[in-house]
Design a protein around this motif. Structure first.
Motif, mmCIF file in Angstrom:
data_model
loop_
_atom_site.group_PDB
_atom_site.id
_atom_site.type_symbol
_atom_site.label_atom_id
_atom_site.label_comp_id
_atom_site.label_asym_id
_atom_site.label_seq_id
_atom_site.Cartn_x
_atom_site.Cartn_y
_atom_site.Cartn_z
ATOM 1 N N ARG A 40 -2.545 9.120 -1.217
ATOM 2 C CA ARG A 40 -3.552 8.081 -1.392
ATOM 3 C C ARG A 40 -3.025 7.037 -2.372
ATOM 4 N NH1 ARG A 40 -7.517 5.006 0.751
ATOM 5 N NH2 ARG A 40 -9.473 4.986 -0.444
ATOM 6 N N VAL A 41 -3.031 5.772 -1.933
ATOM 7 C CA VAL A 41 -2.404 4.689 -2.693
ATOM 8 C C VAL A 41 -3.410 3.559 -2.921
ATOM 9 C CG1 VAL A 41 -0.578 2.939 -2.676
ATOM 10 C CG2 VAL A 41 -0.116 5.229 -1.785
ATOM 11 N N LEU A 42 -3.368 2.994 -4.128
ATOM 12 C CA LEU A 42 -4.135 1.792 -4.453
ATOM 13 C C LEU A 42 -3.153 0.672 -4.758
ATOM 14 C CD1 LEU A 42 -6.737 0.197 -5.276
ATOM 15 C CD2 LEU A 42 -6.392 1.110 -7.595
ATOM 16 N N LEU A 99 -5.753 1.902 0.004
ATOM 17 C CA LEU A 99 -6.822 0.987 -0.395
ATOM 18 C C LEU A 99 -6.147 -0.177 -1.101
ATOM 19 C CD1 LEU A 99 -9.719 0.019 -1.018
ATOM 20 C CD2 LEU A 99 -9.674 1.489 -3.054
ATOM 21 N N ALA A 100 -6.367 -1.397 -0.615
ATOM 22 C CA ALA A 100 -5.727 -2.581 -1.181
ATOM 23 C C ALA A 100 -6.793 -3.587 -1.585
ATOM 24 C CB ALA A 100 -4.764 -3.196 -0.166
ATOM 25 N N VAL A 102 -5.863 0.384 7.208
ATOM 26 C CA VAL A 102 -5.732 -0.036 5.808
ATOM 27 C C VAL A 102 -7.097 -0.550 5.384
ATOM 28 C CG1 VAL A 102 -4.569 -1.499 4.120
ATOM 29 C CG2 VAL A 102 -3.334 -0.745 6.158
ATOM 30 N N GLU A 103 -7.564 -0.098 4.242
ATOM 31 C CA GLU A 103 -8.846 -0.561 3.724
ATOM 32 C C GLU A 103 -8.594 -1.709 2.753
ATOM 33 O OE1 GLU A 103 -12.660 1.023 1.073
ATOM 34 O OE2 GLU A 103 -11.050 2.405 1.646
ATOM 35 N N PHE A 104 -8.996 -2.919 3.153
ATOM 36 C CA PHE A 104 -8.875 -4.092 2.283
ATOM 37 C C PHE A 104 -10.241 -4.422 1.696
ATOM 38 C CE2 PHE A 104 -5.153 -4.900 5.086
ATOM 39 C CZ PHE A 104 -4.188 -4.996 4.100
#
Length: 209
Positions: A40-42, A63-64, A86-88
């Motif tokens: 999981r990346v921010l 999550l960006a 991708v969650e923007f």
């Protein structure tokens, strides 16, 4: 919304820091298995989303966020062309504390130098450390005060008219040491349109336990 950037994002790829080409430093983290499938990346300050989309192609859960409405619109258009999730989202960095999860990896690429208030910089790094899992990592790349790009002072005025914070690598290492243990710190070069190469601080670290 951060209004100072809305006029810069007039159309896709118009911002001087936006490049579709992925930096070799990010590719190397994928190759080394640090950025690996399933984590999981921010991404903070994602702009038009090219880095996050690249990582999502490699199976990372992204999550960006970016405060620019137009940048997020362009990012969503970019990811809609591909069959990857991708969650923007559009929160400002001040709102990271509202995120109710912890991440395996957090990164900001050419973002930290936009935080010019000393206390805000301290608080931002504290929030980042608190939103990392115990074995998580944080990567930050920001303009370096070890160069004279745009002047010699710590606060320098960009061509677009807003201030940017230029920290030396040593001073940034000292700031990070309050919350993080260093894994790697060095200077790298980052591109800027039309054809510049700018010295930047690269710091990869993990939260202090």
């Amino acid at each position: 919304m951060n209004k100072k950037f809305e006029s810069i994002y007039q159309k896709p790829e118009s911002a001087p820091w936006t490049f579709k080409k992925i930096p070799k430093e990010i590719k190397e983290l994928v190759q080394k298995g640090i950025l690996r499938k399933g984590i999981r990346v921010l991404e903070v300050g994602c702009g038009e989303g090219h880095h996050s989309i690249f990582l999502a192609r490699h199976g990372l859960n992204i999550l960006a966020i970016d405060s620019s409405r137009k940048a997020i619109e362009f990012a969503k258009e970019n990811v809609s062309k591909e069959n990857i999730p991708v969650e923007f989202s559009q929160p400002d960095y001040h709102e990271i504390h509202k995120l109710k999860e912890k991440f395996d990896f957090i990164f900001d690429w050419r973002f930290l130098h936009e935080i010019t208030n000393e206390n805000d910089r301290i608080k931002y790094l504290e929030e980042i450390s608190q939103h990392l899992k115990p074995n998580g990592m944080y990567l930050s790349v920001s303009f370096s005060g070890d160069s004279e790009f745009m002047g010699k002072r710590k606060l320098r005025v960009a061509p677009a008219g807003f201030e940017i914070y230029f920290s030396t690598l040593l001073n940034l290492e000292n700031l990070f040491s309050k919350n993080f243990e260093s894994i790697e710190s060095k200077h790298i070069l980052v591109p800027q349109k039309p054809n510049l190469k700018i010295k930047a601080n690269y710091i990869l670290c993990r939260p202090r336990l």
